[in-house]
Design a protein around this motif. Sequence first.
Motif: not given
Length: 487
Positions: A332, A328, A457
Amino acid sequence: MVIQTELCLSLTPGVANRLARHPLLSDATAVRERIVDLCYDTPDLRLRREQVLVLCRKIGARCLASVSRAVLTDFAAPKCACPAHWEIAREAGEPARFDFSPVTERRLRQWLQSLHADLQVTFTTSFTRNAWLLRPHEGVRIELMLDRGWIICLGRRQALCEIGLKLVSGSPKDLFSLASELQTDFSLHPEAIARVERSYRVLADESLPAVKSSPVRIDAGTSATVYFRRIALACLRHLQSNEQGLRQGDDPEFVHQARAAIRRLRSAIRIWRPLLPKDFVSRFDPRWRTLAEQLAEARHWEVFLTATLPTIAADLPEGVASARLANYAQRRSVINREAVRSTLQSDDYSRLLLGFTAAVLALPERDAACLEARARALLDTSAAESGRLAAQLLAGDDSAADRLRAAYKRLRYALEFFAPMFADQSRRDGRVAANGLPELLARLNELARAVHLTEEALPGEPGEAIRDGLERRRKALLAELRAGSST
């Protein structure tokens, strides 16, 4: 007062093809020339290091040679009305023979004469120039030059496509007004790196380095407005020196330096707010804040991915949750970096750079006494605020950590801005940074943010164990900080 007489704006070839049809150029006749610039330097590039340019320009059958000092400037460093520039004579043939006698700076002239035998063509810039003399208003004349061609060095080439605007008569406001009008119809971007410096980078096949801030000069009697102008333009140089690296590379340091540039700029606006026009602050500060927030989001995830996660890997429980968190964070980081790139390639960003520079150069002058009084009061207030928050943190108020870190940053920037004025106070307050507390606060801030990012997350139970581990590290660091302060 700084007088801006030239602007350089890059554009795409497609946009350049439409330029001649713009209404501003309809009554002007284009002058077309083929130009070849030969730049001379020694094999070890001593002229580059000293920021001296020896140039031979060929325009048709004509050949014009010149010497210039401090040529490696950029958009935010205004090109003034009286640069250090000398026309010199050059004999035909190679190796070239130059007559440096017209150079009026004796030491520079003697230095160039001592290097004469080592001078050779270092790079070539070959381009076609279409030039128009524009008269947008009565009494205003501005030369618009469209250059399209190549920078050529040792077989390597880089495309060249840019507009130069040169003020012939009128005011700097007229120059920026014309640039803004053109920007309304074309995607024009203020060029961050001078053509000469870009050519040297092509020559060396250099990768772009992340650039840190540079000190800003202050002289006795400098007015508040003049000093703010110097700081603001230096912050723009800092930002623009890193924007190409942000657009083209993945080194997190470019994000860090661009964010630092805007943070310094916004700190300067905050410090000078009582002396700045209200419409200047209300127009620009929110726009810089928006860009700062976008860079901060990118920076947070990059720090989390590259620094925080590796250092706490031993505490993370093995399994699906840890892998999900890393994946994650990676996604991002990529998403935020692409968002920053998109912003830096937008017309809005280009207009912000041009509009802000014009507004900074047009600020009304203030007297020197205002600067000194404001500086002394701000340093005292900032130091007192930092001391108060530090006492709260050491007394057990964990929530004071982030506020103290922000206060230290404001104090640090203020000390950097005003250090030449108050050397004794700067040395005294500089001990704040020497005790290592800002570094501990930065680590605390990273851990607190890591807890927040982990919640994003892995919300709820999946990330609970990881967040607990991060929180234990944060509390241990707080205990270390307080124990160190009590000894």
